[in-house]
Design a protein around this motif. Sequence first.
Motif, PDB file in Angstrom:
ATOM      1  N   ALA A 245       0.834  -1.206   0.000  1.00 30.75           N
ATOM      2  CA  ALA A 245       0.000   0.000   0.000  1.00 30.75           C
ATOM      3  C   ALA A 245       0.871   1.260   0.000  1.00 30.75           C
ATOM      4  O   ALA A 245       0.574   2.233  -0.714  1.00 30.75           O
ATOM      5  N   ALA A 248       2.484   1.562  -3.511  1.00 33.26           N
ATOM      6  CA  ALA A 248       1.503   1.879  -4.555  1.00 33.26           C
ATOM      7  C   ALA A 248       1.035   3.329  -4.480  1.00 33.26           C
ATOM      8  O   ALA A 248       0.428   3.836  -5.429  1.00 33.26           O
ATOM      9  N   ARG A 249       1.309   3.998  -3.383  1.00 30.30           N
ATOM     10  CA  ARG A 249       1.003   5.431  -3.306  1.00 30.30           C
ATOM     11  C   ARG A 249       2.059   6.251  -4.042  1.00 30.30           C
ATOM     12  O   ARG A 249       1.857   7.444  -4.299  1.00 30.30           O
ATOM     13  N   GLN A 279      -5.631  -3.343   2.151  1.00 32.37           N
ATOM     14  CA  GLN A 279      -5.221  -1.934   2.086  1.00 32.37           C
ATOM     15  C   GLN A 279      -4.740  -1.575   0.686  1.00 32.37           C
ATOM     16  O   GLN A 279      -5.175  -0.587   0.084  1.00 32.37           O
ATOM     17  N   ALA A 280      -3.834  -2.384   0.160  1.00 31.13           N
ATOM     18  CA  ALA A 280      -3.257  -2.099  -1.164  1.00 31.13           C
ATOM     19  C   ALA A 280      -4.318  -2.195  -2.253  1.00 31.13           C
ATOM     20  O   ALA A 280      -4.303  -1.431  -3.232  1.00 31.13           O
ATOM     21  N   GLN A 282      -7.254  -1.282  -2.361  1.00 31.08           N
ATOM     22  CA  GLN A 282      -8.093  -0.097  -2.489  1.00 31.08           C
ATOM     23  C   GLN A 282      -7.491   0.936  -3.437  1.00 31.08           C
ATOM     24  O   GLN A 282      -8.186   1.861  -3.878  1.00 31.08           O
ATOM     25  N   LEU A 283      -6.217   0.781  -3.761  1.00 27.01           N
ATOM     26  CA  LEU A 283      -5.523   1.743  -4.616  1.00 27.01           C
ATOM     27  C   LEU A 283      -5.563   1.281  -6.070  1.00 27.01           C
ATOM     28  O   LEU A 283      -5.286   0.111  -6.362  1.00 27.01           O
ATOM     29  N   THR A 285      -3.514   1.931  -8.292  1.00 24.66           N
ATOM     30  CA  THR A 285      -2.154   1.696  -8.781  1.00 24.66           C
ATOM     31  C   THR A 285      -1.597   0.337  -8.358  1.00 24.66           C
ATOM     32  O   THR A 285      -0.458   0.004  -8.694  1.00 24.66           O
TER      33      THR A 285
END
Length: 418
Positions: A245, A248-249, A279-280, A282-283, A285
């Motif tokens: 996560a 990926a931000r 968590q990851a 949700q992104l 990317t």
Amino acid sequence: MTNRLETKYENLSSIFRLKGHDYQKQFCHLYAHRLAEMTRLLTPLAQKKWGSKEPIKKLCELRGEQDVHCILIGTIFKHQAHKPSILRDISEENQLAPQPPRQNYSDPEDKIVLEDELQRVRLQGELNGQLLATGVVCAALGGTDSDGFFNVEDILFYESGPQKPLTPIKRSRLLVLASGLDQLQAHKFVDALNLFQYWLAGSLGNNKEAGSMVRLIVAGNSVARTQANANDTVQAVSQLDQWFASWARSLPVDIMPGAYDPANFMLPQQPFHKCMFPQAAQLATFQAVTNPYSCRLDEALVVGTSGQNVSDLLRSTSLHSAMEALRCTLTWGHVAPTAPDTLACYPYIDSDPFILRECPHVYYAGNCESFATELHEGAEGKRTRLVCVPSFSKTQSVAVVDLDTLDCRMVNFSVDAE
């Protein structure tokens, strides 16, 4: 916040997504389709190299005749006395204690056979059998002799199809390749992981370099690089979710499964379920992808695996390094030639997705003992950057490829203990 370059991205891994789960089929269908497809691709190359005067024959057309000079197209089979055999393992005829498994079962006495749909013939002559593997399809020029052998004078492989040329745009677009995060042992190199995260975000005074990073691919064994129990695996996956996560931000992240990750064992390995990394996931990317994995970044075709194809080749041949094995799979035009013989794969009945129908610009294998790279130059000006991606848990290193120039380098994040 670092301003990132944007590239056009296309996921080409749909051929590796299983549409069904029928494991009752025999593997003969996969070999038959591989031979038929590769014969179609190799025939014009053989005629171009050796001339149309040399006839391309089926093995059944030889009929045991002597001094027949021709081209044969078939699948290599290596008869290896030391290859693991379940029948030999359970046999009690000799009343001997079981022998320890060999790390390499290649031997100078291995017999090389070429087989097509109906027959097979022993090969000898201008070929190094110790550097060949079962499952490779090739064209062989030569002639028969009185002993029933086919004496090879020259041999031709597919060399991975045509390649679309890259158009230089004179700006650095960096692809980051990592593997073997081995989260179960991450307490030993957590400082290196933190440095890696800061580097991706451009927080180490590398803002310009970070802005050029267009994608991160993690090539397998993120959870462990050996077998692990369920409780440890759950905890490791939870910790990985936080890392992924965070990464990926900063940039798009693709996660491949590996040999020891909680995923299906057979190739092609299917993507992790998104519930594993809540968590990851949700992104936008972040994405979980297949192993093998294929994508296009602008014009650059990127293909790679988590390393099982390379490690299996090193067991069944006398190739000395992961780089040699990776180069051979590119030359042979097949990502995993030893599947399904000694490398588990899904029993396809109407296709072989592992054939390299288009030559990649970047071709990598994850979870290697050390970093290695080479620019392979093939026929008709084809250029492929080969990358052996080091295991992060062993080396605290990643590979970085410039998609414009195909230059490649290693970046090390190890922190020397005082």
